[in-house]
Structures are given as structure tokens and as C-alpha cells.
Design an enzyme around this catalytic site. Structure first.
Site, PDB file in Angstrom:
ATOM      1  N   GLY A 107       0.773  -1.232   0.000  1.00  0.00           N
ATOM      2  CA  GLY A 107       0.000   0.000   0.000  1.00  0.00           C
ATOM      3  C   GLY A 107       0.806   1.284   0.000  1.00  0.00           C
TER       4      GLY A 107
ATOM      5  CG  ASN B 120       1.585   3.429  -5.618  1.00  0.00           C
ATOM      6  OD1 ASN B 120       2.264   4.392  -5.944  1.00  0.00           O
ATOM      7  ND2 ASN B 120       1.895   2.196  -5.990  1.00  0.00           N
TER       8      ASN B 120
ATOM      9  CG  LEU C 288      -1.178  -7.579  -7.064  1.00  0.00           C
ATOM     10  CD1 LEU C 288      -0.086  -8.407  -6.403  1.00  0.00           C
ATOM     11  CD2 LEU C 288      -0.625  -6.799  -8.256  1.00  0.00           C
TER      12      LEU C 288
ATOM     13  CG  HIS D 247       0.820  -1.747 -15.991  1.00  0.00           C
ATOM     14  ND1 HIS D 247       0.427  -3.022 -15.655  1.00  0.00           N
ATOM     15  CD2 HIS D 247       1.856  -1.887 -16.871  1.00  0.00           C
ATOM     16  CE1 HIS D 247       1.168  -3.898 -16.304  1.00  0.00           C
ATOM     17  NE2 HIS D 247       2.043  -3.239 -17.044  1.00  0.00           N
TER      18      HIS D 247
ATOM     19  CG  ASP E 117      -2.541  -3.970 -17.701  1.00  0.00           C
ATOM     20  OD1 ASP E 117      -3.050  -3.408 -16.707  1.00  0.00           O
ATOM     21  OD2 ASP E 117      -1.807  -4.964 -17.608  1.00  0.00           O
TER      22      ASP E 117
END
Length: 210
Positions: free
Chosen positions: A11, A13, A102, A121, A162
Site C-alpha cells: 500500500g 501508493n 493484483l 501499472h 491494461d
């Protein structure tokens, strides 16, 4: 803009988003909820320390042990995605931020939150994206390909993996002798910058629609 932040691991970010919101009175977002698909994610502790509701929605918590063990990967993903959608409605999340999450969202949540989900990403998309490209797998692939630069991307989430519209990219050089760890260490600070920029950009996009 109320955001739900989805996490799976440490965590860092998420912490960058928490710190930015705390330090800026004009911050355009408020973290109303943190959800993890793993019960031992340290990100949950970060959220709790910041006074943010932190919940787990894993295959076992959503389906129960017996069903989770027999369910297919897609069945698990849809079950978790639907459970997260319910939470986002309950906590009135305007947008969803995947910050080291994920797993792959699918089903109704993609449609209901179309244009309001962003993902971070750890590579320069469209290169090194798709199924299996996460964490150190990405950095190993970048080094194996002999790339001269790498970085990170914040993009809108769509029904693919993505594949959504790119909002922010940050680049770093790949240096001689780099390992996946050393490359990640160079990218990580840029991820935090990109994460904040991406969420603020999404807020601007949504504000312009209203």
C-alpha cells in the site's frame, strides 16, 4: 470526489494518496473506502491508521471456503467484483482507484463505473501489459527485452487488461546492471507521483461532465 482504493499488498501508493489528501486542503478527492482482496495486506493497516474504513473481499470471504475452492478464476473475479460494487455503492464512491490491486475486475462494476476506474501499472503501456504482467514480472520482462527506459502508467480501466486510455506516464532510465529490485526502486517514487496526478486528473474529468 469520493474514491474507493483497491489494494493487495503493502500500500505505498495508497499511503501517497493518504498523505496528499492530509497535506492539501484543496485536495480534489477524499478516500472513503479501502478494499483488499487479501486479508494480510499491510495496506489495510495504513488505512485503519488514517481512520479510513478498510475491508476485505476475497474469494473465501465472498463465496465461502467450499465454493471458493471449486470456483473458476473467472467466477472468483466476478464474485469479488460484485461484492466490491456493493461496497462502492454503500460508501458512495464516485470513482475507483486500483493501487497495486493484483486482480482483474469484471462484470457489472466495469459498466456501472465506466470511465471512473483508474489503474496504476508498473511499465510504460502498451508495452508489458496484460495477463501475468504485474509486480516483478513486469520488471523482469523489461530487463529481458533490453529496454532503455521503463516507468509507470495510470490509465482508465475498461473490459480488457491494461488496455484503457492512458492518463499519465512517468519514465525512468534502465541502467546497466539493473535488477528487478533496483529498477523498481527507481520507478516507485514516480508511481506515487503518477498515482496522485491520475486521481486529480480523473476528478477534473468527472467535474467537467457534471
Amino acid at each position: 470526489m469520493n474514491i474507493a482504493v483497491l489494494v493487495s499488498g503493502g500500500g505505498t501508493n495508497l499511503q501517497a494518496l493518504i498523505d496528499y489528501e492530509k497535506a492539501n486542503s484543496s485536495c480534489p478527492y477524499h478516500i472513503s473506502l479501502v478494499v483488499s482482496n487479501t486479508k494480510n495486506a499491510f495496506a489495510l493497516e495504513r488505512a485503519e491508521k488514517a481512520g479510513i474504513p478498510a475491508l476485505v473481499r476475497s474469494p473465501f470471504s465472498v463465496l465461502g471456503k467450499e465454493k471458493a475452492e471449486s470456483a473458476t478464476r473467472d467466477e472468483k473475479r466476478i464474485a469479488i467484483s460484485d461484492a466490491i460494487l456493493d461496497l462502492c455503492r454503500e460508501y458512495q464512491a464516485d470513482a475507483i482507484v486500483l493501487a497495486g490491486y493484483l486482480s482483474v475486475l469484471g462484470g457489472r462494476i466495469i459498466d456501472e463505473y465506466s470511465g471512473r476506474i483508474i489503474n496504476l501499472h508498473p511499465a510504460l503501456l502498451p508495452k508489458f501489459g496484460g495477463v501475468g504482467m504485474w509486480g516483478h514480472n513486469v520488471h523482469e520482462a523489461v530487463l529481458a527485452a533490453g529496454e532503455s527506459e521503463s516507468g509507470c502508467t495510470v490509465h482508465l480501466v475498461d473490459a480488457g487488461c491494461d488496455t484503457g486510455k492512458i492518463l499519465v506516464q512517468k519514465k525512468v532510465p534502465v541502467l546497466a546492471g539493473d535488477t528487478p529490485d533496483s529498477l523498481y526502486a527507481r520507478i516507485a517514487p514516480r508511481e506515487h507521483e503518477a498515482m496522485i496526478e491520475g486521481v486529480c486528473m480523473l476528478s477534473e474529468i468527472l467535474s467537467s461532465r457534471s
